[in-house]
Design a protein around this motif. Structure first.
Motif, mmCIF file in Angstrom:
data_model
loop_
_atom_site.group_PDB
_atom_site.id
_atom_site.type_symbol
_atom_site.label_atom_id
_atom_site.label_comp_id
_atom_site.label_asym_id
_atom_site.label_seq_id
_atom_site.Cartn_x
_atom_site.Cartn_y
_atom_site.Cartn_z
ATOM 1 N N SER A 164 77.737 30.916 43.796
ATOM 2 C CA SER A 164 79.179 30.886 43.558
ATOM 3 C C SER A 164 79.749 29.496 43.814
ATOM 4 C CB SER A 164 79.877 31.910 44.460
ATOM 5 O OG SER A 164 79.435 33.223 44.166
ATOM 6 N N ILE A 165 79.207 28.791 44.797
ATOM 7 C CA ILE A 165 79.701 27.446 45.092
ATOM 8 C C ILE A 165 79.454 26.502 43.922
ATOM 9 C CG2 ILE A 165 79.288 25.407 46.543
ATOM 10 C CD1 ILE A 165 78.915 27.289 48.887
ATOM 11 N N PHE A 166 78.287 26.611 43.297
ATOM 12 C CA PHE A 166 77.933 25.692 42.218
ATOM 13 C C PHE A 166 78.441 26.135 40.853
ATOM 14 C CE2 PHE A 166 74.968 24.168 45.382
ATOM 15 C CZ PHE A 166 74.873 22.812 45.101
ATOM 16 N N GLU A 167 78.674 27.435 40.670
ATOM 17 C CA GLU A 167 79.019 27.937 39.339
ATOM 18 C C GLU A 167 80.458 28.430 39.218
ATOM 19 O OE1 GLU A 167 77.467 28.136 36.355
ATOM 20 O OE2 GLU A 167 75.895 26.865 37.174
ATOM 21 N N LYS A 168 81.120 28.744 40.331
ATOM 22 C CA LYS A 168 82.484 29.263 40.288
ATOM 23 C C LYS A 168 83.374 28.369 41.137
ATOM 24 C CE LYS A 168 80.874 33.983 39.607
ATOM 25 N NZ LYS A 168 80.883 35.371 40.111
ATOM 26 N N PRO A 169 83.997 27.372 40.519
ATOM 27 C CA PRO A 169 84.750 26.370 41.292
ATOM 28 C C PRO A 169 85.906 26.947 42.102
ATOM 29 C CG PRO A 169 84.391 25.635 39.031
ATOM 30 C CD PRO A 169 84.000 27.066 39.088
ATOM 31 N N PHE A 170 86.476 28.071 41.687
ATOM 32 C CA PHE A 170 87.648 28.611 42.365
ATOM 33 C C PHE A 170 87.299 29.743 43.331
ATOM 34 C CE2 PHE A 170 89.155 26.874 38.321
ATOM 35 C CZ PHE A 170 90.145 26.020 38.786
ATOM 36 N N LEU A 200 86.948 27.106 48.999
ATOM 37 C CA LEU A 200 87.356 25.721 49.176
ATOM 38 C C LEU A 200 86.176 24.766 49.006
ATOM 39 C CD1 LEU A 200 89.524 23.654 49.927
ATOM 40 C CD2 LEU A 200 88.975 24.086 52.341
ATOM 41 N N SER A 201 85.009 25.156 49.521
ATOM 42 C CA SER A 201 83.826 24.308 49.362
ATOM 43 C C SER A 201 83.422 24.184 47.898
ATOM 44 C CB SER A 201 82.664 24.881 50.181
ATOM 45 O OG SER A 201 82.397 26.227 49.794
ATOM 46 N N ALA A 202 83.599 25.252 47.128
ATOM 47 C CA ALA A 202 83.278 25.189 45.697
ATOM 48 C C ALA A 202 84.223 24.239 44.976
ATOM 49 C CB ALA A 202 83.360 26.590 45.087
ATOM 50 N N LYS A 203 85.500 24.232 45.358
ATOM 51 C CA LYS A 203 86.451 23.298 44.742
ATOM 52 C C LYS A 203 86.091 21.852 45.064
ATOM 53 C CE LYS A 203 90.363 26.530 44.859
ATOM 54 N NZ LYS A 203 91.715 26.773 45.399
ATOM 55 N N CYS A 204 85.739 21.593 46.321
ATOM 56 C CA CYS A 204 85.353 20.226 46.712
ATOM 57 C C CYS A 204 84.103 19.783 45.965
ATOM 58 C CB CYS A 204 85.127 20.168 48.218
ATOM 59 S SG CYS A 204 86.604 20.494 49.206
ATOM 60 N N LEU A 205 83.124 20.680 45.850
ATOM 61 C CA LEU A 205 81.896 20.336 45.132
ATOM 62 C C LEU A 205 82.176 20.083 43.662
ATOM 63 C CD1 LEU A 205 78.801 20.094 45.629
ATOM 64 C CD2 LEU A 205 78.616 22.436 44.785
ATOM 65 N N ALA A 206 83.076 20.848 43.069
ATOM 66 C CA ALA A 206 83.422 20.646 41.662
ATOM 67 C C ALA A 206 84.103 19.299 41.449
ATOM 68 C CB ALA A 206 84.321 21.783 41.183
ATOM 69 N N ILE A 207 84.956 18.901 42.388
ATOM 70 C CA ILE A 207 85.627 17.601 42.268
ATOM 71 C C ILE A 207 84.620 16.465 42.395
ATOM 72 C CG2 ILE A 207 87.298 16.076 43.374
ATOM 73 C CD1 ILE A 207 88.898 18.561 44.120
ATOM 74 N N ILE A 262 84.123 20.273 32.515
ATOM 75 C CA ILE A 262 85.517 20.188 32.960
ATOM 76 C C ILE A 262 86.262 21.488 32.657
ATOM 77 C CG2 ILE A 262 87.679 18.919 32.624
ATOM 78 C CD1 ILE A 262 86.075 16.445 32.075
ATOM 79 N N PHE A 263 85.817 22.211 31.619
ATOM 80 C CA PHE A 263 86.488 23.452 31.260
ATOM 81 C C PHE A 263 86.361 24.502 32.355
ATOM 82 C CE2 PHE A 263 85.673 21.659 26.990
ATOM 83 C CZ PHE A 263 86.975 21.630 26.542
ATOM 84 N N LYS A 264 85.355 24.335 33.252
ATOM 85 C CA LYS A 264 85.231 25.281 34.355
ATOM 86 C C LYS A 264 86.340 25.113 35.383
ATOM 87 C CE LYS A 264 80.240 26.102 34.282
ATOM 88 N NZ LYS A 264 78.994 26.046 35.071
ATOM 89 N N LEU A 265 86.935 23.918 35.411
ATOM 90 C CA LEU A 265 87.980 23.641 36.388
ATOM 91 C C LEU A 265 89.345 24.131 35.931
ATOM 92 C CD1 LEU A 265 86.926 20.029 37.422
ATOM 93 C CD2 LEU A 265 86.322 22.190 38.506
ATOM 94 N N ILE A 266 89.452 24.491 34.678
ATOM 95 C CA ILE A 266 90.709 25.015 34.150
ATOM 96 C C ILE A 266 90.427 26.337 33.459
ATOM 97 C CG2 ILE A 266 91.793 22.760 33.862
ATOM 98 C CD1 ILE A 266 91.027 22.804 30.949
ATOM 99 N N GLU A 267 91.423 27.178 33.436
ATOM 100 C CA GLU A 267 91.273 28.476 32.772
ATOM 101 C C GLU A 267 91.305 28.289 31.262
ATOM 102 O OE1 GLU A 267 93.317 32.918 32.657
ATOM 103 O OE2 GLU A 267 94.188 31.296 33.855
ATOM 104 N N THR A 268 90.264 28.772 30.606
ATOM 105 C CA THR A 268 90.181 28.614 29.164
ATOM 106 C C THR A 268 91.298 29.396 28.489
ATOM 107 O OG1 THR A 268 87.775 28.472 29.370
ATOM 108 C CG2 THR A 268 88.670 28.814 27.165
#
Length: 464
Positions: free
Chosen positions: A151-157, A160-167, A296-302
């Protein structure tokens, strides 16, 4: 007598239904559930002689309502009007969001069953994979950490750790793209510096030995970024629930291929200086760095419209392949006619004016004409060639226009399905929040002093 086995009789539209009180208590807060309360006989039309409740409602639809309490699946007849069904469900205090997907499709004629299932399969694919892993009951450290790390690597939201890793991953992606652009500048300067200038026969030609040079700092920065991508890819692959599905993903394949160019260039640092073709091929493979931007599309809702478009294209892939086959046939057919028509129709003294040397160039002309692009690099010189060009343009427009209605029909169906799914989700969330709020209010009421006084007075009055 056990309260759960106590029976209740309902007379709806002249048809008697007999069921257990426990069945009607399946969904608290509804009208049928209120019939099991002690004071129900005073609130509704109750016949003490026959011991039944009477409701002047549709007997046919009530059969489906009662079946909903028994099976927890709400269905409706095929020939039901949507407004009538909504009115009937509102009377029994049941939300229409509980309607089964197959019956939603009956009310939404534009949708197809396979379209509804496609949305469910795609939206819950990753979750199902994780559920399968949990059901294996493997108590190893990998099984315990797999859902969290995945979930950390595949689901950015997801956290909090997943968001930091995505950034962090996004910064590395932007960096590798900038480095790729800077490296192409160095390769272009190298190519321009080794052009051989040709002149008359008495001019001495200078021959330069090919030599490749790359700035070391760019290579080191690229290595730093690729090391991060190597770590990220290894973690995702190791903790992936379904490795076969992971390797079938084109973006994952592109991530894997992007790891090799910088390592190959490091191991062949001395030899690659005298092999510019190898450097150019490695630069060609580095183009896969650009595919990382799609993450980048993972960071925003399609947006909904883009998701509908992707499902539509997947559903008409067979029609697209058939269209490409027709286009290929037309390219070969009109290209061949143009080639021989021009050769037969033009005078021998004007053969030097022809803009083509073989039939392959005519195929290029036919493809450009069929797609109505028309570069003008090859033009017909004979009447026959001009007629063939006109027919090619007409058939090209028909080939492109005819599949458009198919696409629109599919797109309309998927869009209606998507809107239906969104309404279902919103209604279910609203009902869930309302139910939770009611439960909280009931708990607070029973804990309040007023409720305790009411219970005490009831017991003193002799009521159970």
């Amino acid at each position: 007598m056990d309260g759960s086995k106590e029976k209740i009789i309902l007379n709806v539209g002249g048809i008697r239904h007999e069921t257990y009180c426990s069945t009607l208590r399946t969904f608290p807060g509804t009208k049928l559930c209120s019939l099991t309360e002690p004071n129900a006989s005073t609130l509704y039309d109750y016949n003490p002689t026959t011991k039944e409740f009477f409701f002047d409602r549709s007997a046919q639809l009530f059969g489906y309502v009662l079946s909903y309490y028994r099976t927890k699946y709400l269905h409706c007849p095929v020939d039901t009007c949507r407004s009538v069904l909504e009115e009937e469900l509102a009377f029994w205090e049941i939300s229409d969001a509980q309607l089964a997907p197959c019956c939603w499709l009956k009310l939404t004629k534009d949708s197809q069953p396979e379209e509804f299932n496609v949305w469910d399969e795609n939206e819950h694919a990753d979750d199902q994979c994780l559920i399968v892993q949990v059901e294996r009951r493997d108590f190893s450290w990998r099984a315990r950490w797999q859902p969290k790390i995945w979930s950390i690597f595949e689901k950015p939201f997801s956290s909090l750790s997943a968001k930091c890793l995505a950034i962090i991953s996004l910064l590395f992606i932007i960096g590798i793209v900038i480095i790729f652009c800077e490296e192409t500048k160095a390769q272009y300067e190298y190519s321009a510096a080794n052009l051989t200038i040709f002149g008359h026969s008495d001019v001495i030609h200078s021959i330069h030995e090919p030599y490749y040079h790359q700035d070391p700092y760019l290579l080191h920065l690229e290595l730093f970024c690729v090391l991060w991508f190597t770590f990220e890819f290894s973690m995702r692959f190791f903790f992936c629930p379904d490795k076969k599905k992971f390797l079938r993903n084109p973006l994952n394949v592109a991530d894997f291929l992007s790891l090799f160019p910088v390592y190959i260039e490091l191991f062949t640092a001395k030899q690659i200086q005298k092999m510019p073709n190898l450097a150019l091929w490695l630069g060609f493979v580095r183009v896969v760095y650009l595919f990382k931007l799609l993450k980048i599309f993972k960071l925003i809702e399609t947006p909904l419209i883009l998701r509908v478009l992707s499902y539509t294209l997947k559903s008409i892939i067979r029609e697209i392949c058939f269209l490409l086959m027709i286009l290929a046939f037309e390219t070969l057919f009109f290209g061949s006619l143009f080639f021989y028509g021009e050769l037969l129709g033009i005078h021998s003294s004007y053969r030097a004016d022809l803009h083509f040397t073989d039939i392959n160039i005519c195929f290029w002309w036919a493809l450009i004409t069929l797609t109505t692009v028309g570069y003008g690099d090859i033009i017909p010189l004979t009447i026959f060639g001009q007629v063939m060009a006109a027919f090619a343009a007409i058939f090209g427009m028909l080939t492109i226009i005819i599949p458009i209605p198919i696409f629109l029909v599919k797109f309309k169906g998927y869009y209606a399905t998507a809107i239906t799914k969104q309404k279902l989700k919103m209604s279910k969330k609203r009902d869930l929040v309302q139910l939770q709020l009611e439960e909280v209010l009931i708990v607070l009421f029973h804990r309040s002093p007023l409720a305790q006084d009411v219970c005490l007075e009831t017991q003193m009055a002799g009521n159970p």
